[in-house]
Design a protein around this motif. Sequence first.
Motif, PDB file in Angstrom:
ATOM      1  N   SER A   8       1.202  73.964  27.016  1.00  0.00           N
ATOM      2  CA  SER A   8       1.527  73.146  28.188  1.00  0.00           C
ATOM      3  C   SER A   8       1.334  71.686  27.851  1.00  0.00           C
ATOM      4  CB  SER A   8       0.619  73.491  29.371  1.00  0.00           C
ATOM      5  OG  SER A   8       0.895  74.798  29.796  1.00  0.00           O
ATOM      6  N   ARG A   9       2.183  70.877  28.450  1.00  0.00           N
ATOM      7  CA  ARG A   9       2.009  69.441  28.286  1.00  0.00           C
ATOM      8  C   ARG A   9       2.623  68.746  29.494  1.00  0.00           C
ATOM      9  NH1 ARG A   9      -0.143  64.843  25.390  1.00  0.00           N
ATOM     10  NH2 ARG A   9       0.696  63.283  26.784  1.00  0.00           N
ATOM     11  N   ARG A  10       1.829  67.891  30.129  1.00  0.00           N
ATOM     12  CA  ARG A  10       2.323  67.140  31.282  1.00  0.00           C
ATOM     13  C   ARG A  10       2.452  65.682  30.901  1.00  0.00           C
ATOM     14  NH1 ARG A  10       1.655  70.123  35.778  1.00  0.00           N
ATOM     15  NH2 ARG A  10       1.934  68.330  37.142  1.00  0.00           N
ATOM     16  N   SER A  15       5.883  68.121  34.436  1.00  0.00           N
ATOM     17  CA  SER A  15       5.454  69.069  33.431  1.00  0.00           C
ATOM     18  C   SER A  15       6.575  69.202  32.412  1.00  0.00           C
ATOM     19  CB  SER A  15       5.192  70.410  34.115  1.00  0.00           C
ATOM     20  OG  SER A  15       4.452  71.225  33.264  1.00  0.00           O
ATOM     21  N   ASP A  18       5.692  73.981  30.012  1.00  0.00           N
ATOM     22  CA  ASP A  18       4.845  74.692  30.967  1.00  0.00           C
ATOM     23  C   ASP A  18       4.633  76.125  30.487  1.00  0.00           C
ATOM     24  OD1 ASP A  18       3.476  75.465  33.142  1.00  0.00           O
ATOM     25  OD2 ASP A  18       5.160  75.325  34.563  1.00  0.00           O
ATOM     26  N   ARG A  49       2.361  68.234  16.233  1.00  0.00           N
ATOM     27  CA  ARG A  49       1.332  67.422  16.878  1.00  0.00           C
ATOM     28  C   ARG A  49       1.663  65.941  16.931  1.00  0.00           C
ATOM     29  NH1 ARG A  49      -4.242  68.923  14.324  1.00  0.00           N
ATOM     30  NH2 ARG A  49      -4.961  67.329  15.743  1.00  0.00           N
ATOM     31  N   GLU A  52       0.145  65.938  21.476  1.00  0.00           N
ATOM     32  CA  GLU A  52      -0.927  66.939  21.545  1.00  0.00           C
ATOM     33  C   GLU A  52      -0.789  67.727  22.842  1.00  0.00           C
ATOM     34  OE1 GLU A  52      -3.053  67.651  19.237  1.00  0.00           O
ATOM     35  OE2 GLU A  52      -2.974  65.922  17.887  1.00  0.00           O
ATOM     36  N   PRO A  53      -0.988  69.047  22.796  1.00  0.00           N
ATOM     37  CA  PRO A  53      -0.844  69.853  24.022  1.00  0.00           C
ATOM     38  C   PRO A  53      -2.017  69.646  24.987  1.00  0.00           C
ATOM     39  CG  PRO A  53      -1.535  71.228  22.172  1.00  0.00           C
ATOM     40  CD  PRO A  53      -1.308  69.853  21.617  1.00  0.00           C
ATOM     41  N   ASP A  54      -1.732  69.844  26.292  1.00  0.00           N
ATOM     42  CA  ASP A  54      -2.813  69.843  27.291  1.00  0.00           C
ATOM     43  C   ASP A  54      -3.495  71.199  27.309  1.00  0.00           C
ATOM     44  OD1 ASP A  54      -2.131  67.309  28.066  1.00  0.00           O
ATOM     45  OD2 ASP A  54      -0.732  68.010  29.602  1.00  0.00           O
ATOM     46  N   GLY A  55      -2.701  72.239  26.998  1.00  0.00           N
ATOM     47  CA  GLY A  55      -3.277  73.585  27.011  1.00  0.00           C
ATOM     48  C   GLY A  55      -2.510  74.475  26.065  1.00  0.00           C
TER      49      GLY A  55
END
Lengths: 306, 243, 432
Positions: A8-10, A15, A18, A49, A52-55
Amino acid sequence: MIELEHLSRRFGATSAVDDLSLTIPRGDICALIGPSGAGKSTALRLINRLIEPDGGRVLIGGEDAARLPVVALRRRLGYVIQSVGLFPHWTVARNIATVPRLLGWERRRIARRVEELLALVGLEPAHGGRYPHQLSGGQQQRVGVARALAAEPEVLLMDEPFGAVDPLTRRSLQDALKDIQARTGTTIVLVTHDIDEALRLATTLAFLTGGRLVQAATPHAMLAAPASPEIAAFLGGPRLGLRLLQTATAGARTDFSRTAAGEPLDADTPLDEVVARMVAAGVTALPVRDRAGRAGVITLADVVAR
Amino acid sequence: MRPWRLARRPVVWVGGLFVLLTLTMDRLGPLFHWLFPRLDRPVYSRAGFPELALSHAALAGGASLVAAVAGIGAAVFATRPAGRGFAPALETAASIAQTFPPVAVLALAVPALGYGAAPTLLALVLYGLMPVIAATLAGLRAVPAGAIEAAEGSGFSPLARLWQVELPLAAPLILTGLRTSTIIGIGTATIGSTVGALTLGSPILDGLAGENPAFVLQGTVLVALLAITVDLAFAELARRLAV
Amino acid sequence: MNATATPPRRGNRADAATAGRAHAAPRADRRAWDPAGVAPIVAAAALALAALPAGFVGVAPNRLVSGVPRGLWEAAGPGGCLALAMLAAALAGLALTGAAAASDTTPCRRQATLRAGLIAALAAGIVVLLVALAGAAAHAAVAADSGGGGRTRVSLGAAFWVWLSLALLVFAGALRRVPPLPARAALIAALAAALLLLAGAGAITDLSLAREFAVNRAGWVDAAGRHLLLVGGGLLVALPIGGALGGWAQVRPGRGTGAFAVLNLLQTIPSIALFALLIGPLTALANAVPALRGLGFGGIGAFPAIIALALYALLPVARGVEAALRAVPAAAVAAGRGMGMTRLQLLAGVVLPLALPTLLRMLRVVVVQLVGLAVLGALIGAGGLGGFIFRGLGQTAADLVLLGALSTILLAVAAHLLIGALIALLDPEPAR
């Protein structure tokens, strides 16, 4: 093998990616497709990278990418972008040698590798001494591919690599890429707007919209059974059937118990081309011959059968 | 633009402050006496400030006007078929002259013309020419070939093409050249007082020589306000041109 | 002399511009003489001839009296006149054949380069000859006036200056059309060497300018050093601060506008006013913190001059750094990052090399500007070459003014040429 797990990345309130989960087996060519703003490029950049991902996490050959030093990670992943991004102050050879030099290869090994790569992407050895601005757009893109392949990366990430060249050059670059991939077995993740490019190159299509993965399947499976009306529309709407023809070859539909007169088609010919030939010749059946030399016949009814 | 909106523009404020200070500077004696209590003469009195300002403005303005007319004329001539042979020489001269320090040009005018306003005017014109020529050449050359072709295709005479197509399209660049030229002119005119011209630089230089910081401050504030006013006026002009 | 009629070639500004004009005035027939190409040669010749009646040198019995002009014939004699006339005729002839060749449809590039080189060499020859003739005339005038006690002053006349300017303009213009850097450098070095050789051989010692220099030799060296110190000090302060500002403006577009507006305001304020403005606050600061005084810090002297120069340099430095960074292709940076270059590798391997030509061009503009502005340092006790100018102006000593002004101009031109050579050396692919 690349595994994306619940990525996930916002960006602010939107978003971009997701909860994206996708497994790309070794040697696969996976095309990320979908409308503009679907999060395709973001997904690609999450892999090396640049974002960078949020999750979630990315596994490269089973290793968690987040645990690897970012610079070392990127050197293991080739990266090709639409604007190529060749270094204008370096010669072609020096550009191709970028990652090997970063990795500290010895001089002779680099020179040998550069020579190999120039041949692999279909450039003359003399091109090595030129500067990027002395090459055509298609040649520059070939150098971009060679540069990305220089250190024999496990994975090649390509962000609309052939978007900025003319259709004819694009076609020849696609053939070259397919050929290279067949020889090196590199796993490729490709972002593209061009559905024909995706169908021509990919072994897996992954359709994203609004940052979410809607369907991941082989081209044939996706064309045969699009998971949503949006996918069906994206794949060609009413003309989707014609695209379906691209995903199968004559050999699979040929009746080898019969023969017919005339110049036989190659069994590897895609079905859309078979139809085109039938239309051009005003016939509904054509002779076929496969690599083993077997002769057969393909009819219009065979082509359209599911 | 209506008057009340014009009044909100910074150029009006700064310009107004400049005029006000010029007219009232000699009445500010108590202020300068309070600032510099040790000075016997806290306000410059060799010439009145309005006189200094007028002389300064006349020198810089006159020189800039001459430089503008001559510079634009020369550059236009050098881009016409008849004068194009002069373009390389003009470009070379402009690029060399821009490495010459303004003070050196001013100083070189003295042996030729003696002291006073004349050498200052000559130096200002000569030095002011170069930015105008360079900018006008650049501006005229940046006019899209398509626009010229279209003008020719629609039957413009060469003069009409110059006046209605080339100059308007080159105007923004020419204006930056004029702005540079005028600002340099105001600055160089300030130093003109070292060769005997009466300018707002006179209090500064007399103050430096006579160790009178009040004179220095008076001249400095006025000349800075003058330069900023002119700069803002050009910015205003450029803004309107862009609309 | 003139290359304006060559066919359009991409990438050459002058030629591209000509191409734009070519269709404005299509030449119906091919003539051997292109009037537009010949006109500047005729104009230059007319100007040179018009200066003939003016004084080549001026001779005065002493420093206080203004000189009596002496024409070329009187000053240089038949031999000198003939030599000068021959060189000038050769130059004009070469320029005219150049103008004729340029109107030919098939100009040969190498031949044009060679001709430009020859023209530059001839112009340089005229410069050297003019200086030598003036020196000889001065020697003769001083020798003839043996009773004057050596107080005879021989100054350079209007005709000398007109011809010198013309010759230098032709030299500079021709140099622009000599593309190989070594050839250009050799021509400039040859001219400089010939002039130095003349001076070294004592051929110009009797000119008043040379005498003024001889009298002030020690002071001149000090002043020149001081001048360079002021410029160097200004750069030392302005480069890091302006560079950081430019970098910041590039990374955060839009945020820099306010800072740039303030710097633009500073640039607008006349230089002498800015120098003078700093005296008050800096004096107050030095009085408040006496420890600073020991470091040479104060309201008068080199310190405020360096600060003022740095303030002036900030805007061009910041603008230049911003433009240089913007000139680096974003795709190259993205590709480098994507391939696993570290920040340092990206900066040293990609960003700096690609930004360097623009950075050096900015440096050239700033250095030339500071050399000129540092002249004003003399007015606030900072010394430098401006001292000669203002002392000369105060004493009505034209030669002293000339000495200071010419030295500053030479310094600025030398800085311009040196940094220009560096730019040409560092750019392996001028076609880019």
